[in-house]
Design a protein around this motif. Structure first.
Motif, short mmCIF file in Angstrom:
data_model
loop_
_atom_site.label_atom_id
_atom_site.label_comp_id
_atom_site.label_asym_id
_atom_site.label_seq_id
_atom_site.Cartn_x
_atom_site.Cartn_y
_atom_site.Cartn_z
N GLU A 83 50.94 28.17 47.62
CA GLU A 83 52.02 27.89 48.57
C GLU A 83 51.64 26.70 49.43
OE1 GLU A 83 54.74 31.01 50.77
OE2 GLU A 83 52.87 30.77 51.89
N ASP A 84 52.54 25.72 49.50
CA ASP A 84 52.38 24.55 50.39
C ASP A 84 51.04 23.84 50.20
OD1 ASP A 84 54.87 25.20 51.49
OD2 ASP A 84 53.95 26.49 53.01
N GLY A 85 50.61 23.70 48.94
CA GLY A 85 49.37 22.97 48.67
C GLY A 85 48.10 23.79 48.86
N PHE A 86 48.22 25.11 48.99
CA PHE A 86 47.06 25.98 49.15
C PHE A 86 47.11 27.09 48.10
CE2 PHE A 86 47.89 24.27 53.37
CZ PHE A 86 46.62 23.86 53.78
N LEU A 87 45.93 27.56 47.74
CA LEU A 87 45.81 28.78 46.95
C LEU A 87 45.27 29.85 47.89
CD1 LEU A 87 44.55 29.21 43.33
CD2 LEU A 87 43.88 30.84 45.09
N VAL A 88 46.05 30.89 48.11
CA VAL A 88 45.66 31.99 48.99
C VAL A 88 45.14 33.13 48.13
CG1 VAL A 88 46.41 33.55 50.82
CG2 VAL A 88 47.48 31.28 50.60
N MET A 89 43.92 33.57 48.41
CA MET A 89 43.29 34.59 47.59
C MET A 89 42.83 35.75 48.47
SD MET A 89 40.01 34.26 45.01
CE MET A 89 38.98 33.51 46.28
N ASN A 102 42.68 25.42 35.56
CA ASN A 102 44.10 25.29 35.29
C ASN A 102 44.45 26.07 34.02
OD1 ASN A 102 46.60 24.03 34.07
ND2 ASN A 102 46.53 22.91 36.00
N LYS A 103 45.37 26.99 34.12
CA LYS A 103 45.70 27.87 32.99
C LYS A 103 46.36 27.12 31.85
CE LYS A 103 47.90 31.58 34.45
NZ LYS A 103 48.78 32.37 35.37
N GLN A 104 47.13 26.08 32.17
CA GLN A 104 47.85 25.34 31.13
C GLN A 104 46.94 24.36 30.40
OE1 GLN A 104 49.50 26.09 34.22
NE2 GLN A 104 50.37 27.72 32.96
N THR A 105 46.11 23.61 31.15
CA THR A 105 45.29 22.56 30.54
C THR A 105 43.88 23.04 30.20
OG1 THR A 105 44.45 21.74 32.66
CG2 THR A 105 46.57 20.86 31.89
N PHE A 161 38.33 39.01 38.21
CA PHE A 161 38.58 37.63 38.66
C PHE A 161 39.97 37.60 39.26
CE2 PHE A 161 40.03 38.19 34.37
CZ PHE A 161 41.24 37.51 34.29
N ALA A 162 40.31 36.49 39.90
CA ALA A 162 41.63 36.34 40.52
C ALA A 162 42.49 35.40 39.69
CB ALA A 162 41.51 35.83 41.95
N MET A 163 43.81 35.51 39.84
CA MET A 163 44.71 34.64 39.10
C MET A 163 45.96 34.37 39.93
SD MET A 163 46.34 35.04 35.26
CE MET A 163 47.81 35.98 35.69
N SER A 164 46.34 33.09 40.02
CA SER A 164 47.61 32.69 40.63
C SER A 164 48.53 32.20 39.52
CB SER A 164 47.38 31.61 41.69
OG SER A 164 46.94 30.40 41.07
N GLU A 165 49.65 31.63 39.89
CA GLU A 165 50.61 31.18 38.87
C GLU A 165 50.01 30.14 37.93
OE1 GLU A 165 55.10 29.18 38.50
OE2 GLU A 165 54.18 29.51 40.47
N ASN A 166 49.20 29.21 38.47
CA ASN A 166 48.68 28.10 37.67
C ASN A 166 47.18 28.09 37.48
OD1 ASN A 166 51.21 26.48 37.20
ND2 ASN A 166 51.23 26.51 39.44
N TYR A 167 46.48 28.98 38.18
CA TYR A 167 45.01 28.93 38.15
C TYR A 167 44.39 30.31 37.89
CZ TYR A 167 45.55 24.35 40.36
OH TYR A 167 45.91 23.05 40.64
#
Length: 557
Positions: free
Chosen positions: A314-320, A287-290, A238-244
């Motif tokens: 970045e700038d309101g987008f999730l780049v995967m 959302n990883k936190q909630t 799976f993929a993971m960003s800072e918050n998701y």
């Protein structure tokens, strides 16, 4: 393709439990200090029985110990229950992904009949090395892992995920936050159907003085019902960003009825895994936190993906970024008999497979009731990917190719790796992988995203957009490099300041497998450590650094 003269790419070998010296050519940088650990199948026959699929071979753990420019090698078979049982009985007694264990001939008829209703659950952890709370484990995709000693490769403890949280398995590709918190995914099954679960494991032991602690404190952050309750999607990672966390529900499906009745029908788990090109791919954001599942679902055309490269916000987008193909049939092509073919027979298998290429999706994060339908929401000028709202909670996405036509010459790219410690969940520039002009990797490739630029070409009044990228290649005919692992130079300030390590298989030359070390920046060979034993082509690895902070400071001074 070269016809192997001495050794198949996948073949049974003996373990080498005591460290042996290697022959160094070139130079192994002296700053490299630690253990390069690899995992993969190493035994494909038990007595007169043979495993059918590459994924089925018994787990063989490898260690290249590197210090002061010298390298030693050792390997051990994982002391799993299935390995011990198979060895003691001199036959396959535990079913694997593509192989069904036959009933014990010593049992009576009724006992043999009942054994055909047992669910296939193997602890053959032959996919990867992973870390939880600072400890090393080997993992596959069942509910079992094994804690191992990275110094001796000895099996320390069998760990069952289901004893800590309500899941029936977990992937072999967890993601880790900078603070050590680890995320993973695993399925659970009930009368309500299949559920996908997001798992969180705390960064440290709840009782530091207890070295026996394993997965205590693990929790399920979010549970997502499968769209088809009896046919959930298969996922390898799976993929993971800072918050998701991004879960990719792809059209590689698992027919649960076929799987649970497989032994009765004399069929392996692989018989219940199939590709359904009529379905779309769905990206779920959690959302990883909630632990809240984002109401908007991002759809794309049918694709298959085993490994993601990176994801960031970045700038309101999730780049995967991920490695993907337009069909998902390849998993059933990796039969052992196919991987031992050569010449035209091997070409015939290879040519039936869809190539895997790096792609980018851009997911807008601020979609609401006011967001207009029918227009591209991706306003990033550096990306040709699209994201169009088509319904209240649906956005349809198309990808941007992270490659140009040149990569087709190398058969695409898989086993992607980045400078994970510093750039995971962040905007990055470089990734590394294997080119696939064979059923396994036959080149190493470095991709440079900063060199990415868009080129517009007008053909018959239609504007076509192409992506142009720079990349570097390491290749030698007849050699088959494994997944490249990036090891950063201690104190490095640049993203590609370090080395790439890969174990290279030499099927046309007996007992000459070697550890390859490349300068990650130039992609030039620095050195190799030749091992006087055969090593089969494996799956995944990691580097366990023994460079302490105190040593690093003293060496700088």
């Amino acid at each position: 393709f070269l016809i192997p003269k001495y050794f198949f790419i996948v073949a049974s070998v003996d373990e080498t439990p005591e460290a042996i010296s290697t022959k160094i050519s070139g130079t192994i940088p002296e700053w490299i200090s630690g253990n390069f650990l690899r995992n993969g199948p190493g035994k494909f026959e038990i007595g007169n029985n043979k495993f059918n699929h590459w994924f089925d071979g018994m787990a063989l753990l490898h260690q290249f110990k590197i210090a002061g420019g010298h390298v030693t090698y050792k390997s051990r078979f994982l002391g799993s229950d299935c390995y011990m049982a198979n060895s003691e009985n001199s036959r396959i007694v535990v079913s694997e992904f593509g192989t069904v264990a036959m009933p014990d001939p010593c049992k009576n008829f009724f006992q043999r009949f009942l054994s055909r209703f047992e669910l296939p659950t193997s602890d053959n952890d032959n996919v990867s090395f992973v870390t939880y709370k600072g400890d090393y484990y080997v993992s596959t995709e069942t509910n079992f892992m094994h804690k191992v000693d990275p110094e001796t490769l000895e099996t320390k403890e069998k760990v069952d995920w289901s004893k800590f949280i309500a899941v029936n398995g977990a992937t072999a590709h967890p993601h880790t936050d900078p603070d050590g918190t680890t995320y993973n995914m695993g399925n659970s099954y009930s009368a309500k159907g299949a559920i996908y679960n997001i798992i969180r494991v705390p960064p440290t032991k709840t009782t530091p003085e207890n070295p026996e602690e394993t997965l205590e404190g693990a929790t399920v952050v979010c549970s997502i019902p499968s769209v088809d309750k009896a046919r959930p999607s298969y996922y390898h990672s799976f993929a993971m960003s800072e918050n998701y966390v991004v879960f990719i529900e792809q059209p590689i499906k698992m027919d649960l009825l076929k799987i649970v009745t497989g032994k009765l029908r004399g069929k392996g788990i692989s018989d219940g895994v199939y590709w359904d090109p009529k379905l779309e791919t769905i990206f779920h954001l959690i959302n990883k936190q909630t632990g809240k599942l984002y109401s908007v679902k991002y759809h794309a055309k049918a694709l298959s993906t085993f490994h993601q490269i990176n994801a960031w916000e970045e700038d309101g987008f999730l780049v995967m970024d991920l490695c993907a193909a337009d069909d998902g049939k390849a998993i059933n092509n990796y039969m052992v008999q196919n991987m031992r073919k050569s010449g035209e027979a091997l070409d015939e298998v290879y040519n039936t497979m869809c190539r895997v290429f790096p792609r980018r999706f851009v997911l807008p994060l601020n979609v609401d009731m006011e967001t207009p339908c029918g227009q591209n929401l991706n306003t990033r000028p550096d990306s040709a990917a699209t994201a169009t709202k088509t319904a209240k909670d649906k956005v349809f996405c198309t990808h941007e190719d992270l490659h140009d036509e040149e990569l087709h010459k190398y058969g695409g790219l898989e086993f992607p790796q980045i400078n994970y410690a510093k750039y995971n969940t962040k905007r990055y520039r470089y990734f590394y992988g294997c080119g696939f002009r064979h059923l396994v990797g036959d080149t190493l490739i470095k991709m440079d995203l900063q060199g990415k630029r868009m080129k517009n070409i007008c053909i018959r009044r239609s504007m076509l957009t192409f992506t142009l990228l720079r990349f570097k290649v390491w290749e030698h005919p007849g050699l088959y490099p494994s997944e490249p692992v990036f090891v950063p130079l201690p104190g490095a300030t640049e993203e590609d300041e370090g080395v790439i390590m890969s174990v290279v298989i030499t099927p046309n030359k007996d007992k000459s497998t070697f550890l390859l070390v490349l300068d990650a920046k130039t992609f030039k060979e620095l050195g190799r450590a030749e091992v006087p034993v055969n090593i089969p082509y494996g799956f995944h690895g990691t580097f366990n650094s023994t460079m302490t902070h105190r040593r690093l400071l003293s060496e700088k001074n």
